[in-house]
Design a protein around this motif. Structure first.
Motif, short mmCIF file in Angstrom:
data_model
loop_
_atom_site.label_atom_id
_atom_site.label_comp_id
_atom_site.label_asym_id
_atom_site.label_seq_id
_atom_site.Cartn_x
_atom_site.Cartn_y
_atom_site.Cartn_z
N GLY B 22 21.17 39.12 58.03
CA GLY B 22 21.64 38.35 56.88
C GLY B 22 20.83 37.08 56.66
O GLY B 22 20.30 36.85 55.56
N VAL B 25 17.12 38.02 55.51
CA VAL B 25 16.99 38.64 54.18
C VAL B 25 17.49 37.71 53.09
O VAL B 25 16.88 37.60 52.03
CB VAL B 25 17.74 39.99 54.14
N LEU B 26 18.61 37.04 53.34
CA LEU B 26 19.26 36.27 52.27
C LEU B 26 19.00 34.78 52.35
O LEU B 26 19.36 34.04 51.43
CB LEU B 26 20.78 36.52 52.31
N GLY B 27 18.39 34.33 53.45
CA GLY B 27 18.25 32.89 53.68
C GLY B 27 17.59 32.15 52.53
O GLY B 27 16.57 32.60 51.99
N GLY B 28 18.18 31.04 52.14
CA GLY B 28 17.60 30.20 51.12
C GLY B 28 17.68 30.74 49.70
O GLY B 28 17.18 30.14 48.77
N ARG B 29 18.31 31.90 49.53
CA ARG B 29 18.40 32.46 48.17
C ARG B 29 19.64 31.95 47.46
O ARG B 29 20.68 31.78 48.08
CB ARG B 29 18.52 33.99 48.24
N LEU B 31 22.37 33.22 45.09
CA LEU B 31 22.83 34.53 44.65
C LEU B 31 23.48 34.43 43.28
O LEU B 31 23.94 33.35 42.88
CB LEU B 31 23.83 35.07 45.67
N GLU B 36 28.36 35.58 44.77
CA GLU B 36 28.95 34.42 45.45
C GLU B 36 30.46 34.56 45.56
O GLU B 36 31.05 34.23 46.58
CB GLU B 36 28.63 33.15 44.67
N ARG B 37 31.09 35.06 44.46
CA ARG B 37 32.55 35.18 44.49
C ARG B 37 32.97 36.24 45.50
O ARG B 37 33.98 36.08 46.18
CB ARG B 37 33.08 35.51 43.09
N LEU B 38 32.21 37.33 45.59
CA LEU B 38 32.53 38.36 46.60
C LEU B 38 32.36 37.79 48.01
O LEU B 38 33.21 38.00 48.88
CB LEU B 38 31.60 39.56 46.44
N ILE B 39 31.27 37.06 48.21
CA ILE B 39 30.99 36.50 49.54
C ILE B 39 32.09 35.52 49.97
O ILE B 39 32.45 35.45 51.14
CB ILE B 39 29.60 35.84 49.54
N ALA B 40 32.64 34.81 48.98
CA ALA B 40 33.72 33.86 49.30
C ALA B 40 34.95 34.57 49.87
O ALA B 40 35.81 33.93 50.48
CB ALA B 40 34.09 33.05 48.06
#
Lengths: 233, 104
Positions: B22, B25-29, B31, B36-40
């Motif tokens: 994670g 692949v996703l660092g510093g991006r 989204l 973002e709402r799903l990740i929350a």
């Protein structure tokens, strides 16, 4: 007061993370000790148990390896069992990953500090995480885990049985108190309810680890509720 | 003993890769807002699933059981929703479970 959301959680400092994780030191120590006892009781050397704690640093995955090998299972079966249990860190990495800064090597290394409780303890905003909070909150758990493992391999069965002390419920109880502050919206509550149902349904039929990672499907339930409430507003 | 070291080496590699994925692949991006709402929602999903499995799964993780852990966690839920301090929640939960085991 110990409710994380009431703390100055926006503060991305080592000290703030450290304070948030303090209640976990003693339980982590004793559960680490029980790992040391379990590993040496099935014939592992003390060095192997301590090295595993130092670099794998995942109670559930380590106990899975001990359980499978201790029951005479193959090393491949042990690795698969532990990998399934560790799979939830993919999802945790998706939550925390976007907040990580620096080059890929630094991000990969800082990602090693992630534990379950980091999902809340390392958070600085609704979806943002802080590297200093992450490291600060994992440090006391790492120290407890290492000291505990060493104590377990040295003292063997003379260590108090964590289950007799009820310590196996400390981590879920900790997650419960974190969740109370988390489930504030209809979408959060729908997600949690769906996750609980998925996990309960899968425990009897799927190997350990799967019920937790599969519970991520509950995000869809939360998403549907969120769309409906936003549509209504 | 060899197979213990094989397991340790394999889990070192596996757990490094899983935890690094994670962030690498996703660092510093930044989204899209929908992501973002799903990740929350991920903390609610995973922590709930962890509470359920650590409370109701048997020792080998393959069966549902109702034992002293459930009582301890029920006490934790009541205490936490009444805004008891974290340490009080943990002590009540562990104490309840320990006492039931002592009695049982």
């Amino acid at each position: 007061m110990a409710r994380v959301r009431d703390e100055p959680e926006a503060e991305d400092t080592y000290a703030a993370g450290f304070r948030a994780a303090l209640p976990l030191i003693v339980p982590t120590l004793l559960i680490g000790a029980s790992f040391g006892v379990a590993a040496t009781s099935i014939g592992w050397t003390a060095v192997a148990a301590v090295v595993m704690s130092a670099i794998v640093f995942s109670g559930a995955a380590q106990f899975a390896v001990v359980a499978v090998l201790g029951a005479g299972g193959s090393v491949v079966a042990a690795i698969i069992a532990a990998t399934l249990i560790a799979s939830r860190f993919l999802a945790i990495g998706v939550a925390i990953g976007p907040s990580m800064r620096g080059g890929p090597v630094q991000r990969a290394l800082e990602g090693q500090a992630v534990v379950d409780a980091s999902l809340i303890l390392a958070r600085v905003s609704e979806t943002g995480y802080g590297a200093r909070r992450l490291l600060g909150s994992t440090a006391p758990q790492y120290c407890g885990w290492m000291l505990g493992t060493v104590a377990g391999v040295v003292a063997g069965g003379r260590i108090a049985d964590p289950e007799a002390l009820g310590l196996d419920v400390v981590f879920p109880a900790f997650f419960v108190s974190l969740l109370v502050g988390e489930l504030t919206t209809a979408a959060q509550r729908a997600t949690a309810a769906a996750a609980a149902l998925i996990a309960l349904a899968l425990i009897p039929v799927a190997p350990p680890g799967i019920p937790v990672i599969a519970a991520c499907a509950s995000l869809l339930a939360g998403h549907a509720v969120e769309r409906r409430t936003r549509g209504a507003a | 003993m060899t197979e213990v070291w094989i397991a340790i080496a394999a889990m070192t590699a596996v757990s490094f890769a899983i935890k690094a994925a994670g962030p690498v692949v996703l660092g510093g991006r930044s989204l899209p807002p929908a992501a973002e709402r799903l990740i929350a929602l991920i903390p609610a999903a995973l922590l709930t699933a962890l509470v359920v499995t650590q409370t109701f799964a048997s020792h080998d993780g393959r069966a549902l059981v109702l034992d002293a852990r459930a009582a301890g966690i029920a006490v934790a839920v009541v205490a936490a929703t009444r805004r008891a301090p974290m340490l009080v929640v943990l002590v009540l939960a562990a104490g309840t479970t320990a006492l039931l085991r002592l009695a049982g």
